[in-house]
Design an enzyme around this catalytic site. Structure first.
Site, PDB file in Angstrom:
ATOM      1  N   GLY A  45     -67.643 -17.497  43.585  1.00 11.14           N
ATOM      2  CA  GLY A  45     -68.338 -16.362  42.985  1.00 11.14           C
ATOM      3  C   GLY A  45     -69.739 -16.207  43.540  1.00 11.14           C
TER       4      GLY A  45
ATOM      5  CB  THR B 248     -72.747 -17.479  38.934  1.00 14.46           C
ATOM      6  OG1 THR B 248     -73.036 -16.140  38.515  1.00 14.46           O
ATOM      7  CG2 THR B 248     -71.914 -18.173  37.876  1.00 14.46           C
TER       8      THR B 248
ATOM      9  CB  CYS C 122     -67.169 -13.980  49.726  1.00 14.26           C
ATOM     10  SG  CYS C 122     -65.732 -15.022  50.014  1.00 14.26           S
TER      11      CYS C 122
ATOM     12  CD  GLU D 155     -72.043 -11.669  48.361  1.00 17.06           C
ATOM     13  OE1 GLU D 155     -70.970 -12.067  48.852  1.00 17.06           O
ATOM     14  OE2 GLU D 155     -72.539 -12.152  47.326  1.00 17.06           O
TER      15      GLU D 155
END
Length: 288
Positions: A93, A97, A149, A251
């Protein structure tokens, strides 16, 4: 000696962008190694995990081997990360986080696997055949709405072929079909949520303020009902941004790519690495 033995209970936290793929990717090796697992999927993809649980039960997996808990990171994810009875955590993720998970698990010296954010560059050298190069870079940029990603996020092209690349890539981007995900010809569906749509939109607006040139897209997709209420965003190509631009440093995790020229290959390497993120990159050339 290398000794391989189960650790006990593995906490598996998966994201929303590839919910079945990434969750099964964690469950299978953990069970094969002799562990039981507690899975915490993203709250945006709870149904996928719930259905997987039903399938595992139907397949005859013993009760208690794979346990699925549904809920947000706070409190469900946090309790799993901080619980002393869970000695290993696997998380895929966002980077922010991931930092919280590492901090929360530190006091128990847990084993942690983190796959976090990426800012992935495609470096195109002047000898590359653009007809062969552009289709795979186009796919790697906009597949799954850019919500992977490993998606290409910034494209670096040698000066000699920069303008030609921009023209052909922008034209190819215009032909990508955005719309009903159930239709075979559709290439891009909606983004995951309204909040994520707003994030992507705001980054494109920042690019405009920084004098970036929008070659294609830069707006929500105009679709007929009922899709006009969906979170669809047009595939977007931007050039003329500096390396310090927020688009280059963040990102985006959406259908937005930037294109920049470079003179020498070592300049491209510096530009690719000028970001807080890593993860993947590609080099396109006929001269191995």
């Amino acid at each position: 000696y290398v000794l391989r033995h189960p650790l006990g209970v593995a906490g598996l936290i998966s994201p929303w962008n590839l919910p079945l793929y990434l969750l099964t990717w964690k469950i299978a090796p953990a069970i094969a190694a002799g562990n039981t697992v507690i899975c915490k999927p993203s709250e945006f993809t709870s149904m996928t995990a719930f259905m997987l649980g039903e399938i595992l039960t139907e397949a005859g997996l013993p009760k208690g081997v794979c346990n699925i808990i549904l809920g947000r990171g706070e409190p469900a994810g946090r309790v799993l990360v901080e619980h002393p009875g869970v000695p290993i955590i696997s998380f895929t993720g966002g980077t922010a986080t991931g930092a919280k998970i590492q901090a929360g698990a530190a006091s128990h010296f847990k084993k942690i696997s983190l796959e976090l954010g990426g800012k992935n560059a495609a470096i195109v050298l002047k000898d590359a055949d653009l007809k062969k190069v552009i289709p795979p870079i186009l796919r790697s940029s906009f597949l799954n709405q850019g919500e992977i990603c490993l998606c290409t996020s910034k494209i670096l092209v040698q000066e000699e072929v920069f303008e030609d690349f921009c023209e052909v890539f922008a034209e190819a981007t215009k032909h990508l079909i955005v719309g009903d995900p159930r239709m075979e010809k559709t290439f891009m569906g909606p983004l995951i949520s309204e909040a994520h749509l707003e994030k992507v939109s705001s980054l494109v607006e920042n690019a405009r303020k920084e004098n970036g040139k929008i070659l294609v897209g830069g707006e929500r997709s105009a679709l007929p009902p009922p899709f006009n209420k969906g979170f669809f965003y047009s595939p977007t190509v931007i050039k003329d941004l500096t390396n310090c631009s927020e688009v280059h440093q963040t990102e985006i995790f959406g259908p937005v790519v930037s294109i920049n020229p470079f003179k020498y290959p070592h300049d491209a390497v510096k530009m690719a690495n000028n970001t807080p993120y890593g993860l993947s990159a590609s080099v396109w050339t006929n001269d191995l």
